[in-house]
Design a protein around this motif. Structure first.
Motif, mmCIF file in Angstrom:
data_model
loop_
_atom_site.group_PDB
_atom_site.id
_atom_site.type_symbol
_atom_site.label_atom_id
_atom_site.label_comp_id
_atom_site.label_asym_id
_atom_site.label_seq_id
_atom_site.Cartn_x
_atom_site.Cartn_y
_atom_site.Cartn_z
ATOM 1 N N GLU A 173 9.045 12.643 -38.994
ATOM 2 C CA GLU A 173 9.290 11.394 -38.278
ATOM 3 C C GLU A 173 8.295 11.283 -37.124
ATOM 4 O O GLU A 173 8.611 11.522 -35.962
ATOM 5 C CB GLU A 173 10.751 11.350 -37.843
ATOM 6 N N ALA A 233 14.720 15.859 -41.317
ATOM 7 C CA ALA A 233 13.725 14.882 -40.842
ATOM 8 C C ALA A 233 13.343 15.148 -39.387
ATOM 9 O O ALA A 233 13.747 14.407 -38.499
ATOM 10 C CB ALA A 233 14.285 13.470 -41.018
ATOM 11 N N PRO A 234 12.559 16.192 -39.140
ATOM 12 C CA PRO A 234 12.203 16.490 -37.753
ATOM 13 C C PRO A 234 11.126 15.545 -37.216
ATOM 14 O O PRO A 234 10.379 14.957 -37.985
ATOM 15 C CB PRO A 234 11.648 17.919 -37.848
ATOM 16 N N SER A 235 11.086 15.432 -35.907
ATOM 17 C CA SER A 235 9.971 14.740 -35.258
ATOM 18 C C SER A 235 8.979 15.831 -34.857
ATOM 19 O O SER A 235 9.371 16.783 -34.175
ATOM 20 C CB SER A 235 10.459 14.000 -34.013
ATOM 21 N N TYR A 268 12.928 3.728 -34.740
ATOM 22 C CA TYR A 268 13.571 4.849 -35.429
ATOM 23 C C TYR A 268 14.659 4.416 -36.420
ATOM 24 O O TYR A 268 14.620 4.784 -37.598
ATOM 25 C CB TYR A 268 14.141 5.833 -34.385
ATOM 26 N N ARG A 274 22.131 16.025 -39.618
ATOM 27 C CA ARG A 274 21.350 15.966 -38.375
ATOM 28 C C ARG A 274 22.256 16.314 -37.201
ATOM 29 O O ARG A 274 23.472 16.452 -37.359
ATOM 30 C CB ARG A 274 20.734 14.573 -38.200
ATOM 31 N N LEU A 329 22.936 12.314 -32.645
ATOM 32 C CA LEU A 329 22.536 11.083 -33.323
ATOM 33 C C LEU A 329 23.724 10.360 -33.963
ATOM 34 O O LEU A 329 23.557 9.311 -34.587
ATOM 35 C CB LEU A 329 21.471 11.388 -34.383
ATOM 36 N N VAL A 366 14.353 5.053 -40.451
ATOM 37 C CA VAL A 366 15.231 6.048 -41.083
ATOM 38 C C VAL A 366 16.012 5.414 -42.243
ATOM 39 O O VAL A 366 16.116 6.002 -43.322
ATOM 40 C CB VAL A 366 16.211 6.620 -40.027
ATOM 41 N N ARG A 375 18.102 15.941 -46.959
ATOM 42 C CA ARG A 375 16.812 15.899 -46.250
ATOM 43 C C ARG A 375 16.945 16.482 -44.856
ATOM 44 O O ARG A 375 18.014 16.500 -44.242
ATOM 45 C CB ARG A 375 16.271 14.483 -46.211
HETATM 46 N N1 GLU Z 1 13.733 12.805 -36.205
HETATM 47 C C1 GLU Z 1 15.001 13.002 -35.586
HETATM 48 C C2 GLU Z 1 14.965 14.238 -34.703
HETATM 49 O O1 GLU Z 1 14.088 15.069 -34.867
HETATM 50 C C3 GLU Z 1 16.108 13.164 -36.589
HETATM 51 C C4 GLU Z 1 16.423 11.870 -37.228
HETATM 52 C C5 GLU Z 1 17.441 11.926 -38.347
HETATM 53 O O2 GLU Z 1 17.705 13.021 -38.873
HETATM 54 O O3 GLU Z 1 17.929 10.870 -38.706
HETATM 55 O O4 GLU Z 1 15.807 14.373 -33.844
#
Ligand code: GLU
Length: 340
Positions: free
Chosen positions: A57, A23-25, A201, A219, A223, A205, A21
Motif C-alpha cells: 500500500e 497489505a502493509p504500507s 486509502y 489487519r 483500522l 483498499v 491478504r
Molecule cells: N496498509 C495498512 C497498514 O499498513 C493496512 C491496510 C489494510 O490492511 O486494510 O496499516
C-alpha cells in the motif's frame, strides 16, 4: 442500504476463489506487531485452503519506499510467508481507483471538499450538528456538502485544490468480525481522492480487495473504525464484503502501540542479537495460542504453528510486551546479547 447499490461496477471487479491478504504500507521495517498480523492472515488463509497474497500500500509517494517494500517482503519470506501471486503495488493502479471514483461520480455521490485539516478539526468541535449524530474521531462534519458556486469559485481563487468525498447516507453499519464479534460504526463522508490527486486509502483498499478476489481481510484493530466506511463503498460499487478479522494491537511496555523506538522489535534487530526466525515464530505463536513454549526459548516452523492454529483461540485483547521481552532478558543464555 441495498437500495443505493450501484449496479454499474458489479462486473468490473471479478471475484475469484478464497483469498487472504496482508497489505502493509512500505514506510518502515515490519515490527513484531506487523509480523504477527501477517502471520495470522497467513495461518487463516492456509487453514481455509485459500490463497495468500501481499499487497504493497504505497499510495503515498512521500512516505513509501521500494527499499522498505523489499525488506518487508524479505522479512515475511524469512518467516515462511511468500505471496502466492505477484505482489501488487497500489502506486501502479491509480487508473483502477479513478475508474471507481468515476462510477461513484456518475451516481451523484461524490462532492468536492476544500477544507483544510485545521478547518475540519474546528468544525468538528464547533456546535454544528454532524450529519449522522456522533461520528468517529477525525470524521468529517460535512462542511462542503452544500457549498454554493460563489463559495467554490472563491476557494478556487484562493488557490485551494479540492479533495473528493463520498456523499454518505449510510449512518451506521454493522458487521461481524471473526475475532471481535459484532461490531458497529458510524460512516462519515470519507475522502475518495486527496487534494493532491492521490486516491485515498479506503477507496483503494475496497477496489483492490475486490479486484484481487480477497475474501479474508486480516489487519490491526486500529483500522476497525474504517471498516464501516469500506463496507459502504463496497455496497455502492456493487462489490462483495469480505470476512474481516481485526487483530488486537501489540503494545509496548508503556501500554502504547508498539513502535520501533521500543527496541529490538524488527527481524533485523532481533537477528543481530542472535534471535532466529524460528524463535521469532515461537514468540509470536506463544502470543496466539495458550502455550507454554516460553516464546524465544524454543524454535518452531510456520507449519508447526499451522498445525496448532485455531481462530477461536486467538486472544481478543491487546498483547503487551514486557520490558524483559523487549530487552531480550528472556533470551536463552547461549544466544549472543547486544553490547550495552
Ligand atoms: N496498509 C495498512 C497498514 O499498513 C493496512 C491496510 C489494510 O490492511 O486494510 O496499516
Amino acid at each position: 442500504m441495498p437500495g443505493r447499490c450501484l449496479p454499474v461496477a458489479r462486473n468490473r471487479f471479478v471475484q475469484r476463489a478464497g483469498c487472504g491478504r496482508f497489505a502493509p504500507s512500505p514506510t518502515g521495517d515490519l515490527h513484531l506487531g506487523n509480523l504477527r498480523t501477517a502471520l495470522i492472515s497467513w495461518l487463516l488463509a492456509r487453514q481455509d485452503g485459500a490463497a495468500w497474497i501481499v499487497r504493497m500500500e504505497d499510495l503515498d509517494p512521500v512516505t513509501s519506499s521500494t527499499d522498505f517494500a523489499r525488506s518487508q517482503l524479505a522479512d515475511l519470506a524469512a518467516l515462511g510467508m511468500v505471496s502466492d501471486r505477484d505482489v501488487v503495488y497500489q502506486s501502479q493502479r491509480f487508473a483502477l481507483y479513478r475508474d471507481a471514483i468515476a462510477t461513484l461520480r456518475a451516481a451523484g455521490v461524490v462532492y468536492e471538499c476544500y477544507c483544510t485539516r485545521r478547518e475540519i478539526r474546528q468544525a468538528a468541535t464547533a456546535a454544528h450538528p454532524a450529519p449522522h449524530g456522533e461520528l468517529p474521531e477525525g470524521a468529517y462534519p460535512g462542511t462542503c456538502r452544500r457549498l454554493d458556486q460563489a463559495s467554490r469559485m472563491r476557494l478556487q481563487g484562493d488557490g485551494r485544490r479540492p479533495a473528493l468525498r463520498l456523499l454518505s447516507e449510510a449512518g451506521s453499519i454493522d458487521f461481524t468480525d471473526l475475532i471481535g464479534g459484532a461490531m458497529s460504526g458510524l460512516v462519515d463522508d470519507v475522502v475518495l481522492q486527496r487534494n493532491d490527486g492521490v486516491p485515498a486509502y479506503n477507496l483503494a483498499v475496497v477496489v483492490d480487495d475486490a479486484d484481487q478476489g480477497v475474501t479474508q481481510v486480516v489487519r490491526g484493530d486500529d483500522l476497525a473504525s474504517s471498516t464501516p466506511r469500506q463496507i459502504e463503498l463496497q455496497r455502492l460499487l456493487g462489490l462483495r464484503t469480505p470476512q474481516y478479522a481485526h487483530v488486537p494491537l501489540v503494545l509496548g511496555p508503556d501500554g502504547s502501540r508498539l513502535a520501533k523506538r521500543d527496541g529490538d522489535v524488527t527481524l533485523a534487530r532481533l537477528a543481530a542479537r542472535g534471535v532466529t526466525a524460528g524463535q521469532v515464530l515461537a514468540r509470536l505463536g506463544a502470543s496466539l495460542f495458550d502455550s507454554d513454549d516460553g516464546g524465544v526459548r524454543r524454535s518452531v516452523t510456520i507449519d508447526e504453528l499451522l498445525a496448532r492454529f485455531s481462530v477461536a483461540q486467538l486472544p481478543t485483547t491487546r498483547w503487551r510486551l514486557s520490558a524483559a521481552e523487549l530487552n531480550g532478558d528472556d533470551l536463552p543464555r547461549s544466544l549472543p546479547r547486544s553490547q550495552p
